[in-house]
Design a protein around this motif. Structure first.
Motif, PDB file in Angstrom:
ATOM      1  N   THR A 216      -1.464  -1.577  -4.307  1.00 32.86           N
ATOM      2  CA  THR A 216      -2.146  -0.436  -4.907  1.00 32.86           C
ATOM      3  C   THR A 216      -1.734   0.846  -4.205  1.00 32.86           C
ATOM      4  O   THR A 216      -1.411   0.832  -3.006  1.00 32.86           O
ATOM      5  N   THR A 217      -1.758   1.940  -4.952  1.00 39.31           N
ATOM      6  CA  THR A 217      -1.648   3.248  -4.316  1.00 39.31           C
ATOM      7  C   THR A 217      -3.040   3.694  -3.888  1.00 39.31           C
ATOM      8  O   THR A 217      -4.056   3.221  -4.389  1.00 39.31           O
ATOM      9  N   LEU A 218      -3.063   4.631  -2.961  1.00 40.21           N
ATOM     10  CA  LEU A 218      -4.290   5.203  -2.445  1.00 40.21           C
ATOM     11  C   LEU A 218      -4.245   6.707  -2.636  1.00 40.21           C
ATOM     12  O   LEU A 218      -3.188   7.327  -2.480  1.00 40.21           O
ATOM     13  N   SER A 219      -5.371   7.287  -3.001  1.00 44.40           N
ATOM     14  CA  SER A 219      -5.489   8.743  -2.981  1.00 44.40           C
ATOM     15  C   SER A 219      -6.797   9.108  -2.306  1.00 44.40           C
ATOM     16  O   SER A 219      -7.729   8.301  -2.235  1.00 44.40           O
TER      17      SER A 219
ATOM     18  N   LEU B 276       0.849  -1.193   0.000  1.00 41.16           N
ATOM     19  CA  LEU B 276       0.000   0.000   0.000  1.00 41.16           C
ATOM     20  C   LEU B 276       0.881   1.238   0.000  1.00 41.16           C
ATOM     21  O   LEU B 276       1.868   1.315   0.746  1.00 41.16           O
ATOM     22  N   GLY B 277       0.530   2.196  -0.848  1.00 38.24           N
ATOM     23  CA  GLY B 277       1.245   3.465  -0.888  1.00 38.24           C
ATOM     24  C   GLY B 277       0.274   4.594  -1.158  1.00 38.24           C
ATOM     25  O   GLY B 277      -0.923   4.370  -1.326  1.00 38.24           O
ATOM     26  N   THR B 278       0.789   5.804  -1.191  1.00 36.85           N
ATOM     27  CA  THR B 278      -0.026   6.933  -1.647  1.00 36.85           C
ATOM     28  C   THR B 278       0.537   7.442  -2.965  1.00 36.85           C
ATOM     29  O   THR B 278       1.705   7.211  -3.299  1.00 36.85           O
TER      30      THR B 278
ATOM     31  N   MET C  42       2.725  10.415   9.110  1.00 33.93           N
ATOM     32  CA  MET C  42       1.533   9.643   9.469  1.00 33.93           C
ATOM     33  C   MET C  42       1.558   8.264   8.798  1.00 33.93           C
ATOM     34  O   MET C  42       1.289   7.235   9.418  1.00 33.93           O
ATOM     35  N   LEU C  43       1.900   8.240   7.501  1.00 31.95           N
ATOM     36  CA  LEU C  43       1.988   6.980   6.753  1.00 31.95           C
ATOM     37  C   LEU C  43       3.089   6.098   7.320  1.00 31.95           C
ATOM     38  O   LEU C  43       2.929   4.878   7.458  1.00 31.95           O
ATOM     39  N   ASP C  44       4.218   6.700   7.651  1.00 29.44           N
ATOM     40  CA  ASP C  44       5.367   5.975   8.190  1.00 29.44           C
ATOM     41  C   ASP C  44       4.984   5.292   9.502  1.00 29.44           C
ATOM     42  O   ASP C  44       5.268   4.106   9.705  1.00 29.44           O
ATOM     43  N   ASP C  45       4.324   6.026  10.380  1.00 28.26           N
ATOM     44  CA  ASP C  45       3.914   5.472  11.674  1.00 28.26           C
ATOM     45  C   ASP C  45       2.894   4.346  11.507  1.00 28.26           C
ATOM     46  O   ASP C  45       2.838   3.426  12.327  1.00 28.26           O
ATOM     47  N   ALA C  46       2.088   4.410  10.431  1.00 28.96           N
ATOM     48  CA  ALA C  46       1.033   3.412  10.204  1.00 28.96           C
ATOM     49  C   ALA C  46       1.546   2.171   9.474  1.00 28.96           C
ATOM     50  O   ALA C  46       0.793   1.215   9.276  1.00 28.96           O
TER      51      ALA C  46
ATOM     52  N   GLU D 113      -8.333  12.459   5.735  1.00 30.06           N
ATOM     53  CA  GLU D 113      -9.057  11.201   5.539  1.00 30.06           C
ATOM     54  C   GLU D 113      -8.250   9.946   5.868  1.00 30.06           C
ATOM     55  O   GLU D 113      -8.832   8.906   6.180  1.00 30.06           O
ATOM     56  N   PHE D 114      -6.918  10.020   5.779  1.00 34.52           N
ATOM     57  CA  PHE D 114      -6.132   8.803   6.020  1.00 34.52           C
ATOM     58  C   PHE D 114      -6.325   8.223   7.420  1.00 34.52           C
ATOM     59  O   PHE D 114      -6.408   6.992   7.557  1.00 34.52           O
ATOM     60  N   PRO D 115      -6.411   9.045   8.498  1.00 35.89           N
ATOM     61  CA  PRO D 115      -6.551   8.441   9.829  1.00 35.89           C
ATOM     62  C   PRO D 115      -7.768   7.513   9.951  1.00 35.89           C
ATOM     63  O   PRO D 115      -7.678   6.465  10.615  1.00 35.89           O
ATOM     64  N   TYR D 116      -8.888   7.853   9.314  1.00 34.39           N
ATOM     65  CA  TYR D 116     -10.066   6.982   9.380  1.00 34.39           C
ATOM     66  C   TYR D 116      -9.789   5.665   8.645  1.00 34.39           C
ATOM     67  O   TYR D 116     -10.151   4.584   9.124  1.00 34.39           O
ATOM     68  N   PHE D 117      -9.123   5.762   7.502  1.00 34.60           N
ATOM     69  CA  PHE D 117      -8.721   4.560   6.753  1.00 34.60           C
ATOM     70  C   PHE D 117      -7.763   3.720   7.601  1.00 34.60           C
ATOM     71  O   PHE D 117      -7.919   2.500   7.710  1.00 34.60           O
ATOM     72  N   ARG D 118      -6.785   4.375   8.207  1.00 36.79           N
ATOM     73  CA  ARG D 118      -5.786   3.670   9.047  1.00 36.79           C
ATOM     74  C   ARG D 118      -6.468   2.907  10.188  1.00 36.79           C
ATOM     75  O   ARG D 118      -6.170   1.741  10.435  1.00 36.79           O
TER      76      ARG D 118
END
Length: 363
Positions: free
Chosen positions: A335-338, A14-16, A47-51, A345-350
């Motif tokens: 997949t990448t995510l946008s 998973l990436g952005t 945020m992505l790194d920590d997740a 929005e990422f925290p809810y996804f995380r």
């Protein structure tokens, strides 16, 4: 020392995508559209790194697509962006996206090696052989009409980069496109060649990708078609003794209820869309690119408005997770995510989707 997460082919990656670009992947007039400031990108990267997200992938752009918002009119340059993110994170892989025709391979080899030093081996390179004719014109370059020339140039370009990363001595290079005298690459990447990514739709492009890349990047429009496509690409790579993962890109609208998510999706495909910019984007894809199947482009114009043609992941956390599991079952390596606004929005996804993927055993 951190290992490069994209060198390990296990699990679903998973990436952005495109957080360095204004509006991200959403061609929208919405007041809440993504602002691609360095402050926002730094916040997102950490945020992505920590997740535990695997990678960040930027788009390299030099002019926007017009319309009311001039979609992608503001873009953080990708090598600078990636280097700064690598200096500010601990585990995530960060790619730089580089156009072969606009960047000297001796310079790029050193830039990527420097990035890799900064990130302790976490750099990646996304190679673009060229398709966007107006950007070439803006840079005073000529875009060759035939794929063979573009990819022939790209192959020699990457051969030079690889030799600079591996040769222990100064060397001369006399080729069709490059004549170099007494060059060397120092420093080297930290743990050998960084992961290489390449988006390819044409037969020539896919030959290049399966020859050189670790990951081939392609749209997921019709998953039944994708099943066969991925098998063919994996077989093409295997014949060359190579293991190439196939990545795609997705756009996420994840909300507590399906109604909330679909209401926003419908607005992004309706009154919130910057339709002039969408038209310019789709017309350029028709004219110059083969990344998207042309027989499907007209059908997916609304998907370009929502997420640049990315696979729609719209609904509740369960529905979004199920969509990602479908991509995994189809054979994609990741997949990448946008998002309309990545940081919001990422925290809810995380918190709500990542646990479901872990439970399913793909993360």
């Amino acid at each position: 020392m951190p290992t490069n997460m994209m060198k390990d082919k296990n699990g679903f990656k998973l990436g952005t995508f495109s957080s360095n670009c204004s509006s991200g992947m959403t061609v929208t007039k919405s007041p809440s559209r993504w602002v691609n400031s360095w402050e926002n990108n730094l916040k997102l990267g950490q945020m992505l790194d920590d997740a535990g997200i695997d990678f960040m992938l930027p788009i390299a752009r030099w002019i926007g697509y017009g319309g009311e918002t001039d979609f992608h009119g503001s873009v953080l340059e990708t090598v600078t962006w990636a280097t700064a993110l690598l200096a500010s994170t601990k585990n995530i892989t960060v790619f730089a996206t580089v156009h072969t025709a606009a960047n000297n391979p001796v310079v790029v080899a050193k830039q990527i090696a420097t990035m890799d030093q900064v990130g302790n081996g976490r750099a990646g390179l996304n190679i673009v052989a060229g398709w966007n004719k107006p950007e070439y014109e803006a840079l005073g370059l000529t875009l060759p009409d035939d794929h063979e020339t573009r990819y022939g140039y790209a192959q020699e370009w990457f051969d030079v980069v690889e030799k600079l990363w591996t040769s222990t001595e100064y060397f001369d290079w006399e080729g069709k496109y490059f004549n170099l005298k007494h060059v060397a690459g120092d420093p080297k990447p930290v743990n050998g060649r960084p992961p290489i990514l390449n988006a390819a739709g044409s037969a020539t492009g896919r030959t290049f990708a399966t020859d050189n890349a670790d990951y081939l990047f392609t749209p997921a429009i019709d998953l039944n078609r994708s099943v066969d496509e991925i098998k063919e690409l994996k077989a093409q790579a295997a014949e060359k003794g190579r293991d190439v993962g196939v990545l795609t890109f997705s756009h996420v609208i994840c909300r507590e209820t399906e109604e909330e998510a679909t209401a926003l999706r419908d607005r992004l495909m309706g009154d919130l869309a910057d339709w002039e910019a969408v038209d310019n984007l789709v017309n350029l894809q028709f004219a110059h690119a083969q990344s998207f199947p042309h027989d499907l482009l007209a059908e997916i114009k609304n998907l370009f408005a929502m997420g640049h043609g990315g696979f729609p992941l719209v609904g509740t956390p369960r529905q979004v997770a199920d969509g990602i599991l479908k991509l995994h079952e189809t054979g994609f390596a990741g997949t990448t995510l946008s998002f309309v606004d990545y940081v919001e929005e990422f925290p809810y996804f995380r918190d709500n989707v990542l646990p479901l993927l872990a439970e399913a055993g793909i993360r």
